[in-house]
Motif scaffolding. Structure first.
Motif, mmCIF file in Angstrom:
data_model
loop_
_atom_site.group_PDB
_atom_site.id
_atom_site.type_symbol
_atom_site.label_atom_id
_atom_site.label_comp_id
_atom_site.label_asym_id
_atom_site.label_seq_id
_atom_site.Cartn_x
_atom_site.Cartn_y
_atom_site.Cartn_z
ATOM 1 N N GLY A 1 -2.095 7.998 -3.922
ATOM 2 C CA GLY A 1 -1.309 7.868 -5.146
ATOM 3 C C GLY A 1 -1.377 6.556 -5.892
ATOM 4 O O GLY A 1 -0.780 6.438 -6.972
ATOM 5 N N GLN A 2 -2.077 5.520 -5.375
ATOM 6 C CA GLN A 2 -2.189 4.283 -6.145
ATOM 7 C C GLN A 2 -3.093 4.524 -7.346
ATOM 8 O O GLN A 2 -4.201 5.061 -7.213
ATOM 9 C CB GLN A 2 -2.739 3.134 -5.292
ATOM 10 N N THR A 3 -2.638 4.114 -8.534
ATOM 11 C CA THR A 3 -3.409 4.330 -9.761
ATOM 12 C C THR A 3 -3.805 3.042 -10.465
ATOM 13 O O THR A 3 -4.744 3.037 -11.258
ATOM 14 C CB THR A 3 -2.617 5.198 -10.753
ATOM 15 N N ILE A 4 -3.089 1.945 -10.207
ATOM 16 C CA ILE A 4 -3.398 0.649 -10.808
ATOM 17 C C ILE A 4 -3.969 -0.253 -9.727
ATOM 18 O O ILE A 4 -3.396 -0.375 -8.640
ATOM 19 C CB ILE A 4 -2.135 0.004 -11.423
ATOM 20 N N ILE B 1 -8.675 7.157 -13.366
ATOM 21 C CA ILE B 1 -8.709 5.728 -13.062
ATOM 22 C C ILE B 1 -10.015 5.124 -13.555
ATOM 23 O O ILE B 1 -10.031 4.030 -14.150
ATOM 24 C CB ILE B 1 -8.525 5.496 -11.556
ATOM 25 N N ARG B 2 -11.132 5.834 -13.341
ATOM 26 C CA ARG B 2 -12.419 5.337 -13.851
ATOM 27 C C ARG B 2 -12.374 5.172 -15.366
ATOM 28 O O ARG B 2 -12.845 4.160 -15.903
ATOM 29 C CB ARG B 2 -13.550 6.295 -13.458
ATOM 30 N N LEU C 1 0.829 -1.201 0.000
ATOM 31 C CA LEU C 1 0.000 0.000 0.000
ATOM 32 C C LEU C 1 0.869 1.259 0.000
ATOM 33 O O LEU C 1 2.000 1.243 0.507
ATOM 34 C CB LEU C 1 -0.901 0.014 1.223
ATOM 35 N N PRO C 2 0.358 2.360 -0.539
ATOM 36 C CA PRO C 2 1.074 3.626 -0.375
ATOM 37 C C PRO C 2 1.237 3.951 1.111
ATOM 38 O O PRO C 2 0.407 3.569 1.940
ATOM 39 C CB PRO C 2 0.164 4.652 -1.061
ATOM 40 N N SER C 3 2.298 4.630 1.445
ATOM 41 C CA SER C 3 2.525 4.982 2.845
ATOM 42 C C SER C 3 1.573 6.088 3.278
ATOM 43 O O SER C 3 1.108 6.890 2.466
ATOM 44 C CB SER C 3 3.976 5.434 3.049
#
Length: 494
Positions: free
Chosen positions: A256-259, A326-327, A180-182
């Motif tokens: 910031g997670q995109t995928i 992302i959508r 996961l992002p921090s």
């Protein structure tokens, strides 16, 4: 009572490979398949083959990928394929070899195996059928026949000191991939511990690194998706949809997670979509009870995984808290109309990355995989990275949510898999071979558990069963020199 030379419980890829080899060696053989579909994961959505080094794959396993290639008009093996093509290869084999299959037949979970003097005499199915045999193979992902026969097994993660391993047990320091992002707040109300933890988040890791626990690496479904409008049905919002399950995803996107899952392309605009990054298709922490669960409870666990993943896709495509970019990236993907037509186009095969693992006279562990310990009785080769997916989520020392258990350790070379790891202790059962839930530590199983390896082990299991029938001996007493000679003659890589 129905009687056979070899009874194979589980029509997975390993079970089919075993049946093909058994028929070629003259055994009266039957496959008992609890569902209506053969092939397990190989026909159940795992079309992006985890093969490691192809030079380590031979025999019937290699023939499967060669036959896939022929279906696509190619002369070479094909490692990325549509589920329906894989199923068609398996069905061709069943017809060509004249293999008997009993569909929709499950072992009784209580008193399912009648044993005498460490020998399975017969098994009893829920339908009331009683099947006897000289030899048995448990080719299931769960190891249900193995348990019914009274064979020792483990589930969960051993402590690192059990087999002298570095990467077994709890692994907070090593779990770097699919993280996961921090900075993600773990509480339902950000900054308020009194509000409780988000779903699926533990207060701590449950122990120190290297300590064992009961937890399993996460399951998911390998989603076959398409963006072809002429062959697509979109995924609806599940009836059981619970937005709270995706709060962690919303926060991951904010950080910031995109995928959120892979779109690995197969032929004809289809995907094998698997887990990717810190929040994805793996339903982390919701499978611990699966190995020992009753069939009805397993069905509930599987249904929860399906609802979670369908909800994940719907959320990524539709929810306003998901960033527009992302959508847009995910919005065109739906289920192929020409796949899994008897199951509303969703694969029926849950990706059971590990369940029970036999404990026999030799337990494959990371020392065998790193070639520190010799294996003198090889029946197949493994070569894939030691690959355990995440096992849990917890609050780390900094007070944020973190994933734990994703261990990805590369190997220097292919390694041999011992015959002793697929046969039980002789004192426990003399006529059972277990090529899928074989004797392995948790972390070593993360490398062994690949479909090409399971097919190779299935072929070797059937070869050993045939030699045992011919010699009138236990599977433990099969002469390895004779077994090796026949395996090499039949194209196995040892």
């Amino acid at each position: 009572m129905m009687n056979y030379d070899l009874v194979i419980y589980g029509g997975t890829s390993a079970g089919i490979a075993a049946a093909v080899q058994a028929k070629r060696m003259g055994l009266a053989t039957v496959i008992i398949e609890p569902t209506g579909r053969l092939g397990g994961l190989s026909s159940g959505g795992l079309g992006d083959t985890d093969f490691g080094q192809t030079a380590a794959i031979g025999g019937i396993s290699l023939a499967f990928y060669e036959d896939i290639g022929r279906k696509y008009g190619q002369q070479n093996p094909v490692w990325m394929f549509e589920p329906k093509i894989a199923l068609s290869v398996f069905l061709d084999w069943i017809e060509d070899e004249g293999i008997e299959v009993l569909y929709h037949e499950r072992l009784l979970q209580t008193n399912g195996a009648a044993t005498s003097a460490s020998r399975i005499e017969s098994i009893r199915l829920e339908s009331g059928k009683v099947i006897s045999g000289s030899m048995f193979i448990d080719a299931t992902y769960e190891g249900d026949l193995m348990k019914a026969a009274g064979v020792s097994y483990a589930a969960g993660r051993e402590a690192g000191n059990v087999y002298g391993e570095t990467y077994n047990g709890i692994q907070t320091a090593t779990a770097l991939k699919n993280q996961l992002p921090s900075g993600i707040d773990p509480y339902i109300v950000k900054g308020n511990p009194a509000s409780g933890l988000l779903p699926g988040v533990n207060p701590d890791a449950g122990g120190e690194d290297g300590e064992g626990d009961h937890r399993l690496q996460a399951y998911c479904y390998r989603m076959c998706l398409t963006d072809d409008p002429s062959n697509r049905v979109m995924i609806d919002k599940p009836m059981q949809y619970d937005e709270r399950q995706y709060e962690l995803m919303f926060r991951a996107a904010e950080c910031g997670q995109t995928i959120f899952f892979k779109l690995r392309m197969l032929p004809n605009r289809k995907t094998d979509s698997n887990n990717d990054k810190g929040f994805s298709t793996d339903y982390i922490g919701f499978n611990y009870d699966y190995p020992e669960a009753e069939y009805s409870e397993r069905a509930c666990i599987a249904a929860a995984h399906e609802a979670y993943q369908k909800g994940l896709v719907w959320t990524l495509q539709n929810h306003p808290r998901i960033p527009e970019g992302i959508r847009d990236f995910y919005k065109e993907w739906g289920l192929p109309l020409d796949e899994f037509t008897d199951n509303a186009h969703w694969t029926p095969q849950l990706y059971i990355r590990e369940s029970r693992r036999m404990v026999s006279d030799l337990v494959m562990n990371e020392n065998h995989l790193f070639l520190r310990l010799p294996v003198a009785d090889s029946v197949a080769m493994g070569s894939y990275t030691m690959d355990s997916h995440n096992v849990q989520r917890h609050v780390n020392e900094a007070g944020f949510v973190t994933n734990e258990g994703d261990v990805q350790i590369g190997l220097n070379a292919p390694y041999p898999i011992s015959y002793r790891s697929i046969v039980p202790k002789e004192s426990e059962c003399v006529n059972l071979i277990v090529p899928v839930c074989l004797s392995s530590s948790h972390i070593a199983y993360g490398s062994i558990r690949m479909e090409p390896v399971f097919m190779a082990l299935g072929q070797s299991a059937a070869t050993a069963a045939a030699l045992a029938v011919k010699a009138g001996c236990s599977v433990q007493a099969v002469h390895y020199g004779q077994l090796r000679e026949r395996l090499i003659r039949d194209g196995q890589v040892l």
